[in-house]
Design an enzyme around this catalytic site. Structure first.
Site, PDB file in Angstrom:
ATOM      1  CG  ASN A  12      35.196  51.565  27.314  1.00  0.00           C
ATOM      2  OD1 ASN A  12      35.487  50.347  27.930  1.00  0.00           O
ATOM      3  ND2 ASN A  12      35.787  52.067  26.574  1.00  0.00           N
ATOM      4  CD1 TRP A  13      32.040  49.687  33.132  1.00  0.00           C
ATOM      5  CD2 TRP A  13      32.577  48.101  34.443  1.00  0.00           C
ATOM      6  NE1 TRP A  13      30.844  49.423  33.834  1.00  0.00           N
ATOM      7  CE2 TRP A  13      31.176  48.130  34.669  1.00  0.00           C
ATOM      8  CE3 TRP A  13      33.194  47.057  35.209  1.00  0.00           C
ATOM      9  CZ2 TRP A  13      30.512  47.947  35.495  1.00  0.00           C
ATOM     10  CZ3 TRP A  13      32.373  46.335  36.047  1.00  0.00           C
ATOM     11  CH2 TRP A  13      30.978  46.665  36.220  1.00  0.00           C
ATOM     12  CE  LYS A  14      37.784  54.304  27.992  1.00  0.00           C
ATOM     13  NZ  LYS A  14      38.362  55.605  27.607  1.00  0.00           N
ATOM     14  CG  HIS A  99      37.619  52.309  22.726  1.00  0.00           C
ATOM     15  ND1 HIS A  99      38.861  53.059  22.940  1.00  0.00           N
ATOM     16  CD2 HIS A  99      36.814  52.921  23.215  1.00  0.00           C
ATOM     17  CE1 HIS A  99      38.516  54.093  23.703  1.00  0.00           C
ATOM     18  NE2 HIS A  99      37.308  54.013  23.777  1.00  0.00           N
ATOM     19  CD  GLU A 101      41.057  54.099  25.727  1.00  0.00           C
ATOM     20  OE1 GLU A 101      40.680  53.017  26.182  1.00  0.00           O
ATOM     21  OE2 GLU A 101      40.836  55.341  25.953  1.00  0.00           O
ATOM     22  CD  GLU A 170      34.140  56.186  22.198  1.00  0.00           C
ATOM     23  OE1 GLU A 170      33.676  56.337  23.210  1.00  0.00           O
ATOM     24  OE2 GLU A 170      35.028  55.458  22.149  1.00  0.00           O
ATOM     25  N   GLY A 176      38.434  60.975  27.591  1.00  0.00           N
ATOM     26  CA  GLY A 176      39.098  61.123  28.804  1.00  0.00           C
ATOM     27  C   GLY A 176      39.823  62.442  29.205  1.00  0.00           C
ATOM     28  CB  SER A 215      34.679  64.257  27.984  1.00  0.00           C
ATOM     29  OG  SER A 215      36.076  63.988  28.186  1.00  0.00           O
ATOM     30  N   GLY A 236      32.759  56.434  29.223  1.00  0.00           N
ATOM     31  CA  GLY A 236      33.963  55.952  29.936  1.00  0.00           C
ATOM     32  C   GLY A 236      33.855  56.236  31.279  1.00  0.00           C
ATOM     33  N   GLY A 237      34.842  57.340  31.767  1.00  0.00           N
ATOM     34  CA  GLY A 237      35.270  57.688  33.224  1.00  0.00           C
ATOM     35  C   GLY A 237      33.834  57.468  33.819  1.00  0.00           C
TER      36      GLY A 237
END
Ligand code: PGA
Length: 254
Positions: A12-14, A99, A101, A170, A176, A215, A236-237
């Site tokens: 997930n590149w956000k 998600h 977010e 998640e 994150g 994470s 993600g990151g």
């Protein structure tokens, strides 16, 4: 191994890498996919602006394209929104839905998430549906209640479709933050989700991949993937560098 539960690693590149750097990252993921063989499926979810370009970058590879979001109408006067048909048209096979977010910053409710899951499936997009509790909810021992409630908003829809979808557990407190759920914490929720799926239909429990997200890094991935009900990860990151995304994929390729 059950082929519909072959490990899936989704990136997930956000809101990162929406231009040329996105195409370069996708090229790196394609190179990694060539070293992996067929033991693991890779999906990348770049921003909308670079989806079409990346669709041609990954064309001759096993890497699949996902969008991070969409609006659940086929077309219409919805300024600024993107329809599922538009995503199909530019090469997406998958889409992330619900998600945390989106739930937190854009007010997406459980019922809207259900509507989006139905719309994705109707347009032949495979949803990766996200569920997970906040830190307050975990501390109040409400994790399973919260996740079950989120799941119930789309469980019937999944059961009515023959498609093998993915659910991503998640925990919001792990996204994150560098605080990953321990394997015991993850497996408890994944096993519960599998049981709730099986209560609907055994076939649904057998074909659904349950990913962990929050994470996930190269150094904790293998421990998570050793859990019997963890079928991969939503990253993600660590997906913003091809090398770390690749290292996570390698950890799943057993
Ligand atoms: P993270 O994000 O790996 O950076 O924690 C995961 C996600 O939001 O899907």
């Amino acid at each position: 191994m059950n082929p519909s539960r072959r490990p899936l690693i989704a990136g997930n590149w956000k809101m990162y890498k929406g231009g040329r750097t996105g195409v370069e990252l996708a090229q790196g993921v394609v190179e990694i996919s060539r070293t992996l063989g067929s033991g693991v499926d890779l999906v990348i979810a770049p921003p909308f602006t670079v989806l079409a370009a990346i669709a041609s970058t990954i064309e001759d590879s096993s890497v699949k394209l996902a969008a991070q979001n969409f609006y659940p109408k086929n077309e219409g006067a919805f300024t600024g929104e993107i329809s599922p048909l538009m995503l199909k048209d530019c090469g997406c096979e998958w889409v992330i839905v619900g998600h945390s977010e989106r739930r937190q910053y854009f007010g997406e409710s459980d019922s809207f998430v259900g509507e989006k899951v139905a719309s994705a499936l109707a347009s032949d997009l495979i949803p990766i549906v996200c569920v997970g509790e906040t830190l307050d909810q975990r501390q109040a021992h409400e994790t399973l209640r919260v996740v079950q409630q989120q799941l119930h908003a789309f469980l019937d829809i999944l059961a009515r479709s023959p498609r093998a979808v993915a659910i991503a557990y998640e925990p919001v407190w792990a996204i994150g933050t560098g605080k990953v759920a321990g394997p015991g914490e993850a497996e408890e929720v994944h096993a519960a989700i599998r049981t709730w799926l099986a209560e609907k239909s055994d076939a649904l429990a057998v074909r659904t991949r349950i990913l962990y997200g929050g994470s996930v890094k190269p150094d904790n991935a293998a421990t998570l993937f050793a859990c019997p009900n963890v079928d991969g990860a939503l990253v993600g990151g660590a997906c913003l560098e091809a090398a770390s995304f690749g290292a996570i994929a390698k950890a799943a390729n057993h």
